[in-house]
Design an enzyme around this catalytic site. Structure first.
Site, PDB file in Angstrom:
ATOM      1  CG  HIS A  64      92.594  27.523 -50.623  1.00 17.96           C
ATOM      2  ND1 HIS A  64      91.917  28.029 -49.538  1.00 17.96           N
ATOM      3  CD2 HIS A  64      92.918  28.618 -51.373  1.00 17.96           C
ATOM      4  CE1 HIS A  64      91.826  29.338 -49.629  1.00 17.96           C
ATOM      5  NE2 HIS A  64      92.435  29.727 -50.723  1.00 17.96           N
ATOM      6  CG  ASP A  68      94.815  34.566 -48.502  1.00 14.34           C
ATOM      7  OD1 ASP A  68      95.145  33.663 -49.283  1.00 14.34           O
ATOM      8  OD2 ASP A  68      93.676  35.082 -48.511  1.00 14.34           O
ATOM      9  CG  HIS A  69      93.240  30.779 -46.878  1.00 17.07           C
ATOM     10  ND1 HIS A  69      92.041  30.770 -46.212  1.00 17.07           N
ATOM     11  CD2 HIS A  69      93.115  31.699 -47.866  1.00 17.07           C
ATOM     12  CE1 HIS A  69      91.216  31.634 -46.783  1.00 17.07           C
ATOM     13  NE2 HIS A  69      91.848  32.211 -47.779  1.00 17.07           N
ATOM     14  CG  HIS A 272      88.449  35.680 -47.621  1.00 19.18           C
ATOM     15  ND1 HIS A 272      88.463  36.072 -48.942  1.00 19.18           N
ATOM     16  CD2 HIS A 272      89.621  35.044 -47.410  1.00 19.18           C
ATOM     17  CE1 HIS A 272      89.585  35.674 -49.504  1.00 19.18           C
ATOM     18  NE2 HIS A 272      90.313  35.046 -48.597  1.00 19.18           N
TER      19      HIS A 272
END
Length: 305
Positions: A64, A68-69, A272
């Site tokens: 997504h 942070d991804h 996470h």
């Protein structure tokens, strides 16, 4: 020969890189293939620190569009360009990712020397993204604040291993061997039959890895990740912050364990983690109270599927 199937964690924190933890990124190796799941900031430094060869990555999957991804992606693609990469690269990700990347490269006047393909993911239902002779990669919907997908990597059977003694005893013809290795019984022109069960070793169990990046507690996940050998499930909070988890569309360690138990997976890998936790063992104990075969993901560690 059974190919290696393993996951190396490069980053396992959420939101802010603190306490020596970094943004989400992990590399899955299946045989000679290397797949990157999410690409948080600092991914390249982590890969160098743990001797993961990013040059071997040919497929990237972005869950997504929270930074942070994927904030490490532009840097990685630029490094490939500076390194004169020519091998094609495919990126699977949500709508808008291709626009973000191409807009950046347009304004920075970056011209890639390698073919780059974007494939838009759909966060409705289970979708086959990638097919190879030995494994398939599927996406499935997660419930988060943005359109988000999890990824499931499922092994497929390769050619069967022959029982050499039986081949020698029965002088099995080449045509029969080729058929038997594919799992198909063979009958020659004279009517002589060669059965797969008689001439090949039993197939090993198929393996699978499920990756759930960011998601609120969602029991519906079980239909997509049932019986996975290894499940990575976000565990941002502990139960004393369960309301905060719901508000931000994240999960607690206990909720991740409940999903693992409900889905009959073999092992749960927690990740996470919120920046509020310096010490992670309390999250592990919370998960183990529900699902004993839970472990903390550790950066730099490789986990066999």
């Amino acid at each position: 020969m059974i190919p290696d199937f393993e996951v190396t964690i490069l980053g396992n924190t959420s939101s802010i890189p603190v306490h020596g933890r970094h943004h989400t990124a992990q590399v899955v190796r299946f045989g000679q293939d290397f797949l990157l799941l999410d690409c948080g900031e600092g991914m390249q430094l982590q890969a160098r620190a743990y001797k993961v060869k990013v040059s071997k990555i040919n497929t990237i999957f972005i869950s997504h569009l929270h930074g942070d991804h994927y904030y490490g992606l532009i840097g990685l693609l630029s490094s490939y360009s500076l390194g004169k990469r020519t091998t094609p690269l495919t990126i699977f990700g949500p709508k808008g990712l291709d626009e973000i990347i191409t807009t950046n490269f347009r304004y920075s006047n970056t011209k890639l020397p390698y073919p780059l393909e974007f494939v838009e993911t759909d966060n409705k239902g289970m979708n086959l993204l990638l097919q190879t002779p030995r494994y398939d990669v599927f996406s499935f919907p997660l419930k988060h604040r943005l359109p988000t997908t999890g990824f499931l990597i499922k092994e497929k059977h390769g050619l069967r291993s022959m029982i050499k003694e039986k081949l020698q005893e029965n002088k099995v013809p080449l045509e029969a061997i080729q058929s038997l290795r594919q799992g198909i019984d063979y009958t020659d022109a004279k009517g002589k039959s060669y059965k797969v069960k008689a001439f090949t070793h039993p197939l090993p169990p198929l393996r699978s890895y499920a990756y759930c990046s960011d998601t609120i507690y969602n029991p519906e996940l079980k239909q997509y990740i049932q019986h996975a050998d290894l499940l990575y499930h976000e565990s941002t909070f502990m139960e004393d912050n369960v309301e905060r988890a719901a508000t931000t569309y994240h999960s607690t360690a206990k909720q991740a364990a409940e999903i693992a138990k409900l889905s009959n997976v073999k092992k749960l890998l927690l990740g996470h983690f919120s920046s509020r936790y310096t010490e992670l063992n309390p999250l592990l104990q919370e998960a183990k109270s529900v699902f004993p075969n839970s472990i903390l993901s550790e950066e730099g560690q490789t986990y066999v599927v």
